[in-house]
Write a protein that holds these residues in place. Structure first.
Motif, PDB file in Angstrom:
ATOM      1  N   ASN A 148      -4.300   2.728  -0.399  1.00  0.00           N
ATOM      2  CA  ASN A 148      -5.233   1.911   0.380  1.00  0.00           C
ATOM      3  C   ASN A 148      -6.536   2.677   0.541  1.00  0.00           C
ATOM      4  O   ASN A 148      -6.669   3.807   0.086  1.00  0.00           O
ATOM      5  CB  ASN A 148      -4.624   1.562   1.746  1.00  0.00           C
ATOM      6  CG  ASN A 148      -5.166   0.266   2.323  1.00  0.00           C
ATOM      7  OD1 ASN A 148      -6.244  -0.183   1.955  1.00  0.00           O
ATOM      8  ND2 ASN A 148      -4.408  -0.330   3.229  1.00  0.00           N
ATOM      9  N   LEU A 171     -12.015  -2.934  -4.974  1.00  0.00           N
ATOM     10  CA  LEU A 171     -11.243  -3.927  -5.716  1.00  0.00           C
ATOM     11  C   LEU A 171     -12.123  -5.058  -6.220  1.00  0.00           C
ATOM     12  O   LEU A 171     -11.994  -5.516  -7.358  1.00  0.00           O
ATOM     13  CB  LEU A 171     -10.128  -4.480  -4.830  1.00  0.00           C
ATOM     14  CG  LEU A 171      -9.044  -3.471  -4.432  1.00  0.00           C
ATOM     15  CD1 LEU A 171      -8.093  -4.083  -3.408  1.00  0.00           C
ATOM     16  CD2 LEU A 171      -8.266  -2.988  -5.648  1.00  0.00           C
ATOM     17  N   ALA A 206      -6.177  -7.691   2.129  1.00  0.00           N
ATOM     18  CA  ALA A 206      -6.675  -6.435   2.674  1.00  0.00           C
ATOM     19  C   ALA A 206      -7.081  -6.628   4.127  1.00  0.00           C
ATOM     20  O   ALA A 206      -7.129  -7.749   4.644  1.00  0.00           O
ATOM     21  CB  ALA A 206      -7.857  -5.937   1.847  1.00  0.00           C
ATOM     22  N   ASP A 230       0.827  -1.204   0.000  1.00  0.00           N
ATOM     23  CA  ASP A 230       0.000   0.000   0.000  1.00  0.00           C
ATOM     24  C   ASP A 230       0.865   1.259   0.000  1.00  0.00           C
ATOM     25  O   ASP A 230       0.750   2.126  -0.848  1.00  0.00           O
ATOM     26  CB  ASP A 230      -0.981  -0.009   1.173  1.00  0.00           C
ATOM     27  CG  ASP A 230      -0.288  -0.105   2.527  1.00  0.00           C
ATOM     28  OD1 ASP A 230       0.864  -0.571   2.583  1.00  0.00           O
ATOM     29  OD2 ASP A 230      -0.913   0.278   3.536  1.00  0.00           O
ATOM     30  N   VAL A 260      -5.062 -10.027  -3.530  1.00  0.00           N
ATOM     31  CA  VAL A 260      -4.807  -8.834  -2.731  1.00  0.00           C
ATOM     32  C   VAL A 260      -5.218  -9.153  -1.297  1.00  0.00           C
ATOM     33  O   VAL A 260      -6.343  -9.605  -1.052  1.00  0.00           O
ATOM     34  CB  VAL A 260      -5.595  -7.611  -3.244  1.00  0.00           C
ATOM     35  CG1 VAL A 260      -5.371  -6.410  -2.317  1.00  0.00           C
ATOM     36  CG2 VAL A 260      -5.191  -7.263  -4.668  1.00  0.00           C
ATOM     37  N   HIS A 268     -11.323  -3.055  -0.132  1.00  0.00           N
ATOM     38  CA  HIS A 268     -11.794  -4.311  -0.725  1.00  0.00           C
ATOM     39  C   HIS A 268     -13.084  -4.194  -1.531  1.00  0.00           C
ATOM     40  O   HIS A 268     -13.201  -4.852  -2.575  1.00  0.00           O
ATOM     41  CB  HIS A 268     -11.910  -5.411   0.347  1.00  0.00           C
ATOM     42  CG  HIS A 268     -12.842  -5.109   1.468  1.00  0.00           C
ATOM     43  ND1 HIS A 268     -14.189  -5.373   1.425  1.00  0.00           N
ATOM     44  CD2 HIS A 268     -12.607  -4.596   2.687  1.00  0.00           C
ATOM     45  CE1 HIS A 268     -14.744  -5.019   2.569  1.00  0.00           C
ATOM     46  NE2 HIS A 268     -13.808  -4.556   3.359  1.00  0.00           N
ATOM     47  N   THR A 286      -9.838 -10.320  -3.780  1.00  0.00           N
ATOM     48  CA  THR A 286      -9.358  -9.660  -2.563  1.00  0.00           C
ATOM     49  C   THR A 286      -9.837 -10.437  -1.354  1.00  0.00           C
ATOM     50  O   THR A 286     -11.019 -10.760  -1.244  1.00  0.00           O
ATOM     51  CB  THR A 286      -9.871  -8.211  -2.492  1.00  0.00           C
ATOM     52  OG1 THR A 286      -9.524  -7.530  -3.707  1.00  0.00           O
ATOM     53  CG2 THR A 286      -9.279  -7.481  -1.309  1.00  0.00           C
TER      54      THR A 286
END
Length: 413
Positions: A171, A203, A190, A147, A188, A200, A210
Motif C-alpha cells: 500500500n 496506480l 483505496a 494490501d 482497486v 491511488h 482506482t
C-alpha cells in the motif's frame, strides 16, 4: 330490405368475436415486445448487455443514500456517476467515476470522470475495512489481492490467504505496481489520506482504475457503514446493499431506542481513552465525531465532552482529566497492547486512583485481535456498527441487553 337469416347472424357474430380475439392477441404481443423499453427486472450482476436499447433503464435497482454525506450516486439509464466528495482531508474537489454498463456505448461528456465497465469481475482491496462489505455482498470470489494479510480478521479472507488464493500488493506510494499490473484488476479500492503518500496516484498513473473509499471521513458510524453502497455500485449489487444496510440500521436504531429510554438522571458519565506519554496529551473525542455520536447513541455522557463541542478531538493534560474523571464509573480504553489492569498501572501509577480502575470497570476494544495485532474492531466493527453499539449498551446498562455477549470490548483483569 333483405333480412339476415339466423345462421348468417351466428356466422357474423363468430367472425366479429374472432376479430376481437385477434386484436387482443396483437395488443398483447405488442405489449410483450415493448415491455423491455420500460426497464428490466433487476440490475445485471453477471455478463454484459447483448442488444443495447437506449430506452431501457439498465439499473432498476438503485441506491438511495440516507446518512452518508461524502458520497453521491446518479443513475442515467445505462451508466452511473459516482462521486467521492471529499476524497482526502483538505481535498479541493470531488473525484467522479463513470460506471458504464458493460455492452453499452460510452456517453458524451464527463471527460474528467474515471471510467470503468460494470459489473466488475475482479477487485483488489487496500483496506481491511472493505472486506466485510465484500463478504456481505457475496463478492469474495472476485477478490484477487489485498494490501497486507497480517492484519485481516475476516475468517473467509484469512482462509483464502492461507490457501494461496490471494496476492499481497502492499500500500501507499511504494505499492507493488508491477504486481498489480500482472493481476490486471477491474477495480482497486483505496483510501485517501494524503495524495503525496497514497497508493491511488501511483496506480492511476499506471492506468489502473482506482476508486477512493472515503468512508473514514464520515461523522458517524451509520454514515460510514453506508459506504457499503459505494462498493456495491461497482458490482451492480444495489438491491443487496439496500437490504443489508436497511437491516443494519433497523438493528442499530433498536439499540439506540433501548439506551434512549434510560432516564436522564440515570445516564452515566464515562471516561474515554488514556493519557499518552508519547504526546503528553489525553485525547478527548469531539461531541460531533463518530466516537462522540456513538457514545450519545449508547446513552451516556463522557468526561469533558462539554469542552469539545465540535467534531475535532482535543488534547488535555493529565491533571485536567484526572480532576474531571476520577469518579467516572466506567472507563473505555482504545489502546493497542493494553491487556490487563497491571499493564495499565505500569503505564501510569495514577490510574489506580480512578474509580473505574478500583471497581474493575475498565474495558479495552481488543477482544478480537489476531496474532499480528490486527483488530477486528476496525474491520467488522466499523462495517456493522450495531454490534459495537450493542457492546456499549451492554457495558453501560447490562439489564437492557441481558443476552448479549461482548464482541469487541473486553474487561481488563
Amino acid at each position: 330490405m333483405r333480412s339476415i337469416s339466423r345462421p348468417a347472424t351466428r356466422h357474423l357474430a363468430g367472425f366479429l368475436l374472432r376479430g376481437v380475439a385477434l386484436r387482443l392477441l396483437i395488443t398483447a404481443l405488442l405489449l410483450l415486445l415493448t415491455a423491455p423499453l420500460a426497464g428490466q427486472d433487476g440490475n445485471l450482476t453477471q455478463g454484459c448487455v447483448e442488444d443495447f436499447d437506449p430506452a431501457v433503464d439498465y439499473f432498476p435497482d438503485k441506491a438511495t443514500l440516507v446518512n452518508a454525506s461524502g458520497l453521491e450516486i446518479e443513475y442515467h439509464g445505462h451508466y452511473k456517476l459516482l462521486r467521492t466528495l471529499q476524497p482526502w482531508p483538505g481535498a479541493e474537489s470531488a473525484v467522479e467515476y463513470l460506471l458504464l454498463q458493460c455492452g453499452t456505448p460510452l456517453p458524451e461528456g464527463h471527460e474528467d470522470a474515471l471510467r470503468v465497465e460494470v459489473p466488475v469481475n475482479s477487485v483488489i482491496s487496500l483496506s481491511t475495512t472493505q472486506l466485510p462489505n465484500l463478504l456481505d455482498l457475496g463478492q469474495l470470489d472476485n477478490l484477487i489481492a489485498v494490501d497486507n494479510g497480517n492484519y485481516i480478521n475476516t475468517a473467509e479472507v484469512v482462509a483464502m490467504l492461507q490457501a494461496g488464493e490471494l496476492a499481497e500488493v502492499g500500500n501507499g506510494a511504494s505499492i507493488n505496481v508491477e504486481r498489480v499490473l500482472e493481476l490486471a484488476p477491474d477495480l482497486v479500492l483505496a483510501n485517501g489520506f494524503n495524495p503525496e503518500t497514497d497508493a491511488h496516484p501511483v496506480l492511476l498513473e499506471a492506468g489502473i482504475f482506482t476508486a477512493i473509499n472515503a468512508d473514514w471521513l464520515e461523522p458517524s458510524l451509520p454514515a460510514r457503514a453506508e459506504w457499503l453502497k459505494f462498493i456495491a455500485a461497482f458490482f451492480n449489487e444495489e438491491a443487496a446493499a439496500e437490504a443489508l444496510y436497511g437491516q443494519l440500521m433497523t438493528e442499530y436504531d433498536a439499540a439506540v431506542a433501548l439506551a434512549a429510554a434510560v432516564p436522564e438522571e440515570e445516564r452515566l458519565t464515562v471516561l474515554l481513552n488514556t493519557f499518552s506519554p508519547y504526546s503528553d496529551a489525553w485525547i478527548i473525542p469531539g461531541q460531533e465525531s463518530w466516537v462522540g455520536q456513538l457514545m450519545r447513541d449508547a446513552g451516556v455522557n463522557y468526561v469533558l465532552m462539554d469542552d469539545v463541542t465540535g467534531a475535532v478531538n482535543q488534547p488535555f493534560d493529565f491533571e485536567t482529566v484526572y480532576e474531571a474523571g476520577l469518579e467516572a464509573p466506567v472507563w473505555i480504553l482504545n489502546r493497542f497492547l493494553m491487556g490487563s489492569l497491571e499493564a495499565l498501572l505500569a503505564d501510569d501509577e495514577r490510574y489506580a486512583e480512578f474509580a473505574a480502575y478500583r471497581n474493575d470497570a475498565v474495558y479495552n476494544t481488543d477482544a478480537r485481535t489476531n496474532e499480528q495485532g490486527g483488530n477486528d474492531y476496525w474491520e467488522t466493527g466499523l462495517a456493522r456498527p450495531h454490534l459495537l453499539l450493542r457492546d456499549l449498551v451492554k457495558i453501560f446498562y447490562p439489564a437492557l441487553l441481558p443476552e448479549h455477549d461482548l464482541m469487541f470490548h473486553r474487561k481488563l483483569s
